[in-house]
Motif scaffolding. Structure first.
Motif, PDB file in Angstrom:
ATOM      1  N   CYS A  14       0.836  -1.198   0.000  1.00  0.00           N
ATOM      2  CA  CYS A  14       0.000   0.000   0.000  1.00  0.00           C
ATOM      3  C   CYS A  14       0.872   1.251   0.000  1.00  0.00           C
ATOM      4  N   CYS A  18       0.700   3.925  -3.136  1.00  0.00           N
ATOM      5  CA  CYS A  18       0.181   5.278  -2.897  1.00  0.00           C
ATOM      6  C   CYS A  18       1.239   6.338  -3.172  1.00  0.00           C
ATOM      7  N   ARG A  21       1.645   7.547  -6.785  1.00  0.00           N
ATOM      8  CA  ARG A  21       0.484   8.146  -7.440  1.00  0.00           C
ATOM      9  C   ARG A  21       0.203   9.534  -6.892  1.00  0.00           C
ATOM     10  N   TYR A  23      -2.801  12.700  -6.378  1.00  0.00           N
ATOM     11  CA  TYR A  23      -4.234  12.882  -6.127  1.00  0.00           C
ATOM     12  C   TYR A  23      -5.004  13.377  -7.358  1.00  0.00           C
ATOM     13  N   ALA A 218      -3.101   7.177   5.982  1.00  0.00           N
ATOM     14  CA  ALA A 218      -2.665   8.224   5.065  1.00  0.00           C
ATOM     15  C   ALA A 218      -1.577   9.085   5.695  1.00  0.00           C
ATOM     16  N   THR A 223       0.239  10.380   2.314  1.00  0.00           N
ATOM     17  CA  THR A 223      -0.611  10.456   1.141  1.00  0.00           C
ATOM     18  C   THR A 223      -1.997  10.914   1.567  1.00  0.00           C
ATOM     19  N   LEU A 227      -6.482   7.783  -1.764  1.00  0.00           N
ATOM     20  CA  LEU A 227      -5.568   6.835  -2.410  1.00  0.00           C
ATOM     21  C   LEU A 227      -5.468   5.539  -1.617  1.00  0.00           C
ATOM     22  N   ILE A 228      -5.528   5.636  -0.293  1.00  0.00           N
ATOM     23  CA  ILE A 228      -5.556   4.415   0.523  1.00  0.00           C
ATOM     24  C   ILE A 228      -6.781   3.584   0.160  1.00  0.00           C
ATOM     25  N   TRP A 231      -6.366   1.921  -3.202  1.00  0.00           N
ATOM     26  CA  TRP A 231      -5.485   0.752  -3.163  1.00  0.00           C
ATOM     27  C   TRP A 231      -6.220  -0.461  -2.620  1.00  0.00           C
TER      28      TRP A 231
END
Length: 254
Positions: A14, A18, A21, A23, A218, A223, A227-228, A231
């Motif tokens: 994870c 994350c 990537r 946002y 996060a 992050t 995004l969490i 994933w």
């Protein structure tokens, strides 16, 4: 963070996924291909004064055919919704995006939001809840003795309500509401989360625990909670794909 989640850290897979990537590109541009003809036909059949739109491949706004709806389009006052009631129109746009998204567990159905025992406006109750969410940026208190803690929302389950709350920028205890998908929760359970596995049975208290977990992860990863959550969903789909094909798929990072 909940006592049972103390020490429950994000998997290294994870963390790597994350951090690779961003946002705006991976969250706000997350797209679904919506069948506008199906949705607008059923909205008319159910006497809703709502028309959903999307974008063609050139980015022009259209109201027919298969069209692209991005997650960034899911907001109050979106140009992709024609509706006398902004919040109700947004709810249906959220339902269309979620049901058309290839990674998420959802079926294409028109939510039956009419209250069966209303004396006057059968949409009055749901409009009231949606308006309070949109105006106050919080979930209104439930009426009566609702065991779940969620307000009375005819025909709207937890995943759709959570998506609407994210779109309306609702906050819970200082944390922005996040999407919740059965695939994502299944990944959490697989990784060792001690909670009930069925999203449809999530109380508001369980949902708050889920938000705190995503927010905590996060912060640890550096992050965003969105995004969490992505994933978690993608990880489940990758595991299913590998089980079926025997080949590793993104995001593997096992």
């Amino acid at each position: 963070m909940h006592l049972l989640d103390d020490g429950f850290a994000p998997p290294e897979a994870c963390v790597q996924w994350c951090r690779a990537r961003v946002y705006p590109l991976h969250v706000l541009d997350d797209s679904a291909h919506v069948d506008l003809d199906w949705w607008n036909h059923h909205l008319r059949e159910h006497k809703h004064e709502i028309v959903l739109h999307g974008r063609d491949l050139d980015g022009h706004v259209v109201d027919r055919g298969i069209a692209v709806v991005q997650r960034n389009d899911l907001q109050l006052g979106s140009e992709l919704v024609e509706s006398a009631h902004d919040a109700l129109g947004l709810l249906f746009l959220c339902a269309a995006w979620r049901s058309a998204h290839r990674s998420r567990r959802a079926t294409r159905r028109l939510p039956d939001v009419f209250h069966p025992h209303a004396d006057q406006d059968p949409l009055g109750r749901i409009k009231q809840v949606l308006d309070r969410c949109a105006k106050d940026k919080r979930v209104p208190e439930p009426s009566g003795d609702a065991w779940s803690g969620w307000p009375d929302m005819p025909g709207v389950g937890v995943p759709l309500m959570a998506l609407f709350m994210w779109a309306a920028r609702v906050r819970r205890h200082g944390v922005r509401a996040q999407l919740i998908d059965q695939h994502g929760v299944s990944t959490l359970i697989h990784e060792g989360w001690l909670e009930e596995p069925s999203v449809s049975g999530f109380t508001l208290r369980r949902y708050d625990r889920y938000l705190q977990l995503l927010s905590g992860w996060a912060m640890q990863v550096g992050t965003e909670p969105e995004l969490i959550e992505m994933w978690l969903v993608q990880r489940w789909n990758a595991r299913v794909h590998e089980a079926r094909s025997g080949a590793r798929a993104e995001p593997t990072l096992f």
